[in-house]
Design a protein around this motif. Structure first.
Motif, PDB file in Angstrom:
ATOM      1  N   THR A   1     -25.168  94.150  15.650  1.00 14.08           N
ATOM      2  CA  THR A   1     -26.267  94.830  16.340  1.00 14.08           C
ATOM      3  C   THR A   1     -27.491  93.938  16.426  1.00 14.08           C
ATOM      4  OG1 THR A   1     -25.464  96.976  15.546  1.00 14.08           O
ATOM      5  CG2 THR A   1     -27.734  96.873  16.312  1.00 14.08           C
ATOM      6  N   GLN A   2     -27.771  93.222  15.356  1.00 10.97           N
ATOM      7  CA  GLN A   2     -28.898  92.290  15.368  1.00 10.97           C
ATOM      8  C   GLN A   2     -28.739  91.277  16.494  1.00 10.97           C
ATOM      9  OE1 GLN A   2     -29.501  90.193  11.635  1.00 10.97           O
ATOM     10  NE2 GLN A   2     -30.415  88.454  12.694  1.00 10.97           N
ATOM     11  N   GLY A   3     -27.545  90.731  16.643  1.00 14.26           N
ATOM     12  CA  GLY A   3     -27.286  89.761  17.703  1.00 14.26           C
ATOM     13  C   GLY A   3     -27.468  90.351  19.088  1.00 14.26           C
ATOM     14  N   VAL A   4     -26.988  91.582  19.278  1.00 10.17           N
ATOM     15  CA  VAL A   4     -27.123  92.254  20.569  1.00 10.17           C
ATOM     16  C   VAL A   4     -28.596  92.468  20.918  1.00 10.17           C
ATOM     17  CG1 VAL A   4     -26.698  94.422  21.798  1.00 10.17           C
ATOM     18  CG2 VAL A   4     -24.861  93.355  20.488  1.00 10.17           C
ATOM     19  N   LEU A   5     -29.392  92.887  19.932  1.00  8.17           N
ATOM     20  CA  LEU A   5     -30.797  93.171  20.191  1.00  8.17           C
ATOM     21  C   LEU A   5     -31.599  91.904  20.474  1.00  8.17           C
ATOM     22  CD1 LEU A   5     -31.484  96.007  17.599  1.00  8.17           C
ATOM     23  CD2 LEU A   5     -31.295  96.203  20.087  1.00  8.17           C
ATOM     24  N   VAL A   6     -31.277  90.819  19.803  1.00  6.11           N
ATOM     25  CA  VAL A   6     -31.947  89.550  20.089  1.00  6.11           C
ATOM     26  C   VAL A   6     -31.596  89.076  21.494  1.00  6.11           C
ATOM     27  CG1 VAL A   6     -32.062  87.104  19.465  1.00  6.11           C
ATOM     28  CG2 VAL A   6     -32.160  88.844  17.678  1.00  6.11           C
ATOM     29  N   GLN A   7     -30.317  89.215  21.850  1.00  8.27           N
ATOM     30  CA  GLN A   7     -29.895  88.831  23.200  1.00  8.27           C
ATOM     31  C   GLN A   7     -30.608  89.685  24.258  1.00  8.27           C
ATOM     32  OE1 GLN A   7     -25.676  89.184  23.874  1.00  8.27           O
ATOM     33  NE2 GLN A   7     -25.785  88.323  25.937  1.00  8.27           N
ATOM     34  N   LYS A   8     -30.748  90.985  23.991  1.00  4.70           N
ATOM     35  CA  LYS A   8     -31.435  91.869  24.924  1.00  4.70           C
ATOM     36  C   LYS A   8     -32.893  91.454  25.082  1.00  4.70           C
ATOM     37  CE  LYS A   8     -31.615  95.481  27.588  1.00  4.70           C
ATOM     38  NZ  LYS A   8     -30.875  95.521  28.870  1.00  4.70           N
ATOM     39  N   ALA A   9     -33.534  91.064  23.999  1.00  5.71           N
ATOM     40  CA  ALA A   9     -34.931  90.604  24.070  1.00  5.71           C
ATOM     41  C   ALA A   9     -35.036  89.358  24.941  1.00  5.71           C
ATOM     42  CB  ALA A   9     -35.461  90.324  22.666  1.00  5.71           C
ATOM     43  N   GLU A  10     -34.076  88.461  24.809  1.00  8.62           N
ATOM     44  CA  GLU A  10     -34.081  87.234  25.610  1.00  8.62           C
ATOM     45  C   GLU A  10     -33.870  87.536  27.084  1.00  8.62           C
ATOM     46  OE1 GLU A  10     -31.044  85.086  23.608  1.00  8.62           O
ATOM     47  OE2 GLU A  10     -32.391  84.322  22.025  1.00  8.62           O
ATOM     48  N   GLU A  11     -32.995  88.501  27.393  1.00  2.00           N
ATOM     49  CA  GLU A  11     -32.755  88.882  28.780  1.00  2.00           C
ATOM     50  C   GLU A  11     -34.004  89.479  29.409  1.00  2.00           C
ATOM     51  OE1 GLU A  11     -29.517  91.579  28.516  1.00  2.00           O
ATOM     52  OE2 GLU A  11     -28.000  90.020  28.136  1.00  2.00           O
ATOM     53  N   ILE A  12     -34.677  90.358  28.659  1.00  2.00           N
ATOM     54  CA  ILE A  12     -35.905  90.980  29.154  1.00  2.00           C
ATOM     55  C   ILE A  12     -36.976  89.922  29.389  1.00  2.00           C
ATOM     56  CG2 ILE A  12     -37.818  92.503  28.510  1.00  2.00           C
ATOM     57  CD1 ILE A  12     -35.710  94.243  27.039  1.00  2.00           C
ATOM     58  N   ALA A  13     -37.108  89.003  28.441  1.00  2.00           N
ATOM     59  CA  ALA A  13     -38.115  87.956  28.567  1.00  2.00           C
ATOM     60  C   ALA A  13     -37.857  87.078  29.779  1.00  2.00           C
ATOM     61  CB  ALA A  13     -38.135  87.108  27.301  1.00  2.00           C
ATOM     62  N   GLN A  14     -36.607  86.715  29.991  1.00  2.00           N
ATOM     63  CA  GLN A  14     -36.279  85.858  31.125  1.00  2.00           C
ATOM     64  C   GLN A  14     -36.580  86.563  32.451  1.00  2.00           C
ATOM     65  OE1 GLN A  14     -32.162  84.700  31.341  1.00  2.00           O
ATOM     66  NE2 GLN A  14     -32.587  82.991  32.713  1.00  2.00           N
ATOM     67  N   ARG A  15     -36.208  87.825  32.562  1.00  2.00           N
ATOM     68  CA  ARG A  15     -36.424  88.583  33.798  1.00  2.00           C
ATOM     69  C   ARG A  15     -37.904  88.767  34.091  1.00  2.00           C
ATOM     70  NH1 ARG A  15     -36.275  93.828  33.347  1.00  2.00           N
ATOM     71  NH2 ARG A  15     -34.665  93.755  31.730  1.00  2.00           N
ATOM     72  N   ARG A  16     -38.725  88.865  33.064  1.00  2.00           N
ATOM     73  CA  ARG A  16     -40.160  89.094  33.241  1.00  2.00           C
ATOM     74  C   ARG A  16     -40.986  87.806  33.157  1.00  2.00           C
ATOM     75  NH1 ARG A  16     -42.340  94.209  32.480  1.00  2.00           N
ATOM     76  NH2 ARG A  16     -40.833  95.905  32.197  1.00  2.00           N
ATOM     77  N   ALA A  17     -40.314  86.671  33.128  1.00  2.00           N
ATOM     78  CA  ALA A  17     -41.001  85.376  33.031  1.00  2.00           C
ATOM     79  C   ALA A  17     -41.853  85.291  31.771  1.00  2.00           C
ATOM     80  CB  ALA A  17     -41.843  85.120  34.284  1.00  2.00           C
ATOM     81  N   LEU A  18     -41.286  85.771  30.674  1.00  2.21           N
ATOM     82  CA  LEU A  18     -41.906  85.672  29.354  1.00  2.21           C
ATOM     83  C   LEU A  18     -41.068  84.751  28.493  1.00  2.21           C
ATOM     84  CD1 LEU A  18     -42.392  89.524  28.764  1.00  2.21           C
ATOM     85  CD2 LEU A  18     -44.124  87.937  29.672  1.00  2.21           C
ATOM     86  N   SER A  19     -41.538  84.486  27.310  1.00  2.00           N
ATOM     87  CA  SER A  19     -40.712  83.828  26.287  1.00  2.00           C
ATOM     88  C   SER A  19     -40.676  84.731  25.067  1.00  2.00           C
ATOM     89  CB  SER A  19     -41.278  82.455  25.918  1.00  2.00           C
ATOM     90  OG  SER A  19     -42.563  82.578  25.333  1.00  2.00           O
ATOM     91  N   VAL A  20     -39.656  84.577  24.250  1.00  2.00           N
ATOM     92  CA  VAL A  20     -39.544  85.407  23.050  1.00  2.00           C
ATOM     93  C   VAL A  20     -39.013  84.565  21.907  1.00  2.00           C
ATOM     94  CG1 VAL A  20     -37.193  86.233  23.571  1.00  2.00           C
ATOM     95  CG2 VAL A  20     -38.714  87.610  22.120  1.00  2.00           C
ATOM     96  N   GLN A  21     -39.556  84.779  20.748  1.00  2.00           N
ATOM     97  CA  GLN A  21     -39.088  84.126  19.518  1.00  2.00           C
ATOM     98  C   GLN A  21     -38.794  85.204  18.492  1.00  2.00           C
ATOM     99  OE1 GLN A  21     -42.623  81.647  18.881  1.00  2.00           O
ATOM    100  NE2 GLN A  21     -41.378  79.830  19.285  1.00  2.00           N
ATOM    101  N   SER A  22     -37.784  84.989  17.685  1.00  2.00           N
ATOM    102  CA  SER A  22     -37.442  85.953  16.633  1.00  2.00           C
ATOM    103  C   SER A  22     -37.200  85.219  15.332  1.00  2.00           C
ATOM    104  CB  SER A  22     -36.194  86.760  17.013  1.00  2.00           C
ATOM    105  OG  SER A  22     -35.064  85.913  17.125  1.00  2.00           O
ATOM    106  N   ARG A  23     -37.500  85.906  14.239  1.00  2.00           N
ATOM    107  CA  ARG A  23     -37.196  85.342  12.921  1.00  2.00           C
ATOM    108  C   ARG A  23     -36.827  86.474  11.975  1.00  2.00           C
ATOM    109  NH1 ARG A  23     -41.729  84.385   8.907  1.00  2.00           N
ATOM    110  NH2 ARG A  23     -43.478  85.713   9.553  1.00  2.00           N
TER     111      ARG A  23
END
Length: 424
Positions: free
Chosen positions: A302-324
Motif C-alpha cells: 500500500t505504501q508503494g501504491v500511495l507513493v506512486q499515486k503521489a508521483e502521478e498526481i505531481a506529474q499531471r499537475r506539473a509539480l514535484s513530490v518527495q517522500s521519506r
C-alpha cells in the motif's frame, strides 16, 4: 501463593488509581490542557510523584539515561529474574488522563497490593519517557533504549526549537553516554502492559478487559509537494502549479484506497502550506501519512501504491513530490504463553476474555524484540482517546487490578518460567 485480596474486589483502590491518573494529568506544558512531551519540565513533576508512590511500596527508584522512570521491587531471593510492567508517561497535545499513564499507575498499585510480600521474581515498573513521537517526530525513544536501539541518528534529531534529543537528555541532568546501561539485562524475563484500548471493540462486546495477541505494523511518512507560489488574484487557474491542490487530490486518493480494505487504516494528520497566506497560491505542501495494517506485506504494498499515486498526481499537475519514511515498524505478535495466562487471569475475575489485535502502537512491540511481551486492554468508553474526553470505568479498573494479581500468582506458580528465561 494467592495475592488476590478482598480489598481489590471493591472500588476503593480503583478510585485511587483514577484519582492518581487525573492528578498526573495536571503536570502539563499547557495551562488549560494536558501535554507532556519527552523530558519537559512537567515530566520531572510526574517522575517525582510516581517515585514517591513506588518508594513507599518498597521499590528502589531511578531515572535511566533515556529518561525512563524505573522502580525495582526486589524478589524473595537475590539474583532472581525480574518481570517488567509499565507504559509511557508522555502524552499527545490536548490529551486525556489515561493513555499510557494508567498502565504505570496500575503497575505501581500492584506493587502496593503485595503489601511487602516477595515473589519468586522481582518486579520492575517502567514509566517510559517517550512513546508518542510528539516532540521529535519519532516514537518509542524510551523503550528503544531498553532494547539497545537508541542510536546516534535519533539522538541527533531536533525538535521545533532546534533542541536535539541528546541536548534534551543533558538539560534534564542525565548523561547520554550512559544510555547503554539502560538496556535490559539477561535477568528480565517478560514484559506486561496495561493500556486503555483506545477503540470501541470491547465496549461493543460488553467486556471490560481484552488480551492483545498482536500489534499492527505501522508506517509513518512525510510527503512534500512542490509547485510555484504566485498571486492568488492574477494567476489564471489553468496556469497554476498549486502544491496544496495536488496534496488535496492525493489525500482523497489515500482515503479511497484505505476504504477498500477493512484491515487497513491510513491517516493524513498534518498538512502545512507554504507560504501559508490567504492570497498566495501554495508553492509547497508538507503532509504526513500514518499507515497501519496487520500484514507487513500488504502495508508495504500500500505504501508503494500511495507513493506512486503521489508521483502521478505531481506529474499531471506539473509539480514535484518527495517522500521519506520516518518510521517502519513491523507487526508484532505478543507472546503466546503470556497471552494464554492473561486469558486465564481474566476468566478468574468472572469476565470473558476477548483476544484482539491492537491498531495502535505500544512500547510492548519494541520490548518484544528482546523478551516475551503481552498486553491487557481496558474498555474505553465511547472508544475515545487522545482527547480530554478519554475515560475509564471504575469497575473496569478494579477488574484490571484483580486480573493483574491473578496473573502474578499464575506466573509465580508456573513451571514455564525457566523456559521464558531461556529466551532472555
Amino acid at each position: 501463593m494467592n495475592f488476590v485480596r478482598e480489598a481489590l474486589r471493591t472500588t476503593d483502590t480503583a478510585r485511587q488509581v483514577v484519582a492518581r491518573c487525573q492528578k498526573l494529568a495536571r503536570f502539563s506544558e499547557d495551562a488549560t490542557s494536558t501535554r507532556r512531551t519527552f523530558l519537559s519540565a512537567p515530566m520531572r513533576d510526574c517522575h517525582e510523584e510516581i517515585a514517591r508512590w513506588m518508594k513507599a511500596a518498597g521499590a528502589e527508584v531511578r531515572v535511566d539515561a533515556a529518561g525512563n522512570l524505573r522502580g525495582l521491587y526486589p524478589a524473595a531471593q537475590s539474583n532472581a529474574p525480574r518481570l517488567l510492567l509499565g507504559s509511557h508517561l508522555d502524552t499527545v497535545p490536548n490529551a486525556g488522563a489515561y493513555d499510557g499513564v494508567l498502565g504505570v499507575v496500575l503497575a505501581v498499585t500492584l506493587l502496593e497490593a503485595l503489601d511487602g510480600k516477595r515473589l519468586p521474581f522481582g518486579m520492575e515498573v517502567v514509566g517510559f519517557s517517550e512513546e508518542e513521537g510528539v516532540r521529535f517526530g519519532t516514537p518509542f525513544i524510551g523503550s528503544r533504549a531498553l532494547v539497545g536501539r537508541l542510536d546516534q541518528e535519533i539522538l541527533n534529531r531536533r525538535d521545533a526549537n532546534g533542541i536535539s534529543v541528546r541536548a534534551a537528555i543533558e538539560d534534564y541532568g542525565l548523561n547520554p553516554a550512559e544510555i547503554p546501561a539502560a538496556a535490559l539485562k539477561d535477568d528480565s524475563f517478560a514484559y506486561l502492559e496495561f493500556h486503555i484500548e483506545q477503540g470501541p471493540v470491547l465496549e461493543a462486546l460488553g467486556r471490560p478487559l481484552g488480551a492483545v495477541e498482536a500489534i499492527t505494523g505501522q508506517t509513518r511518512m512525510e510527503l512534500r509537494f512542490s509547485g510555484r507560489a504566485n498571486h492568488a488574484g492574477t494567476t489564471p487557474m489553468h496556469l497554476r502549479h498549486d502544491a496544496i491542490a495536488g496534496a488535496a487530490e492525493w489525500i482523497s486518493a489515500v482515503e479511497r484506497l484505505a476504504k477498500g480494505d477493512t484491515d487497513l487504516v491510513a491517516t493524513v494528520g498534518r498538512v502545512e502550506a507554504k507560504p501559508g497566506a490567504i492570497n498566495v497560491i501554495a508553492g509547497e505542501a508538507l503532509l504526513s501519512l500514518d499507515l497501519r495494517h496487520k500484514s507487513d506485506e500488504l502495508r508495504a504494498r500500500t505504501q508503494g501504491v500511495l507513493v506512486q499515486k503521489a508521483e502521478e498526481i505531481a506529474q499531471r499537475r506539473a509539480l514535484s513530490v518527495q517522500s521519506r519514511v520516518l518510521l517502519d515498524q513491523r507487526a508484532v505478535a505478543m507472546d503466546a504463553f503470556l497471552v494464554g495466562q492473561i486469558e486465564e487471569s481474566i476468566r478468574k475475575t468472572g469476565c470473558q476474555p476477548h483476544r484482539m489485535v491492537s491498531g495502535a502502537g505500544h512500547d510492548a512491540m519494541i520490548i518484544a524484540e528482546k523478551i516475551p511481551a503481552a498486553m491487557i486492554f481496558l474498555r474505553t468508553p465511547g472508544g475515545i482517546s487522545h482527547d480530554p474526553a478519554e475515560s475509564v470505568e471504575i469497575e473496569d479498573v478494579a477488574k484490571a487490578l484483580e486480573c493483574g494479581l491473578h496473573l502474578l500468582d499464575q506466573i509465580a506458580s508456573s513451571s514455564e518460567l525457566p523456559k521464558r528465561m531461556c529466551r532472555a
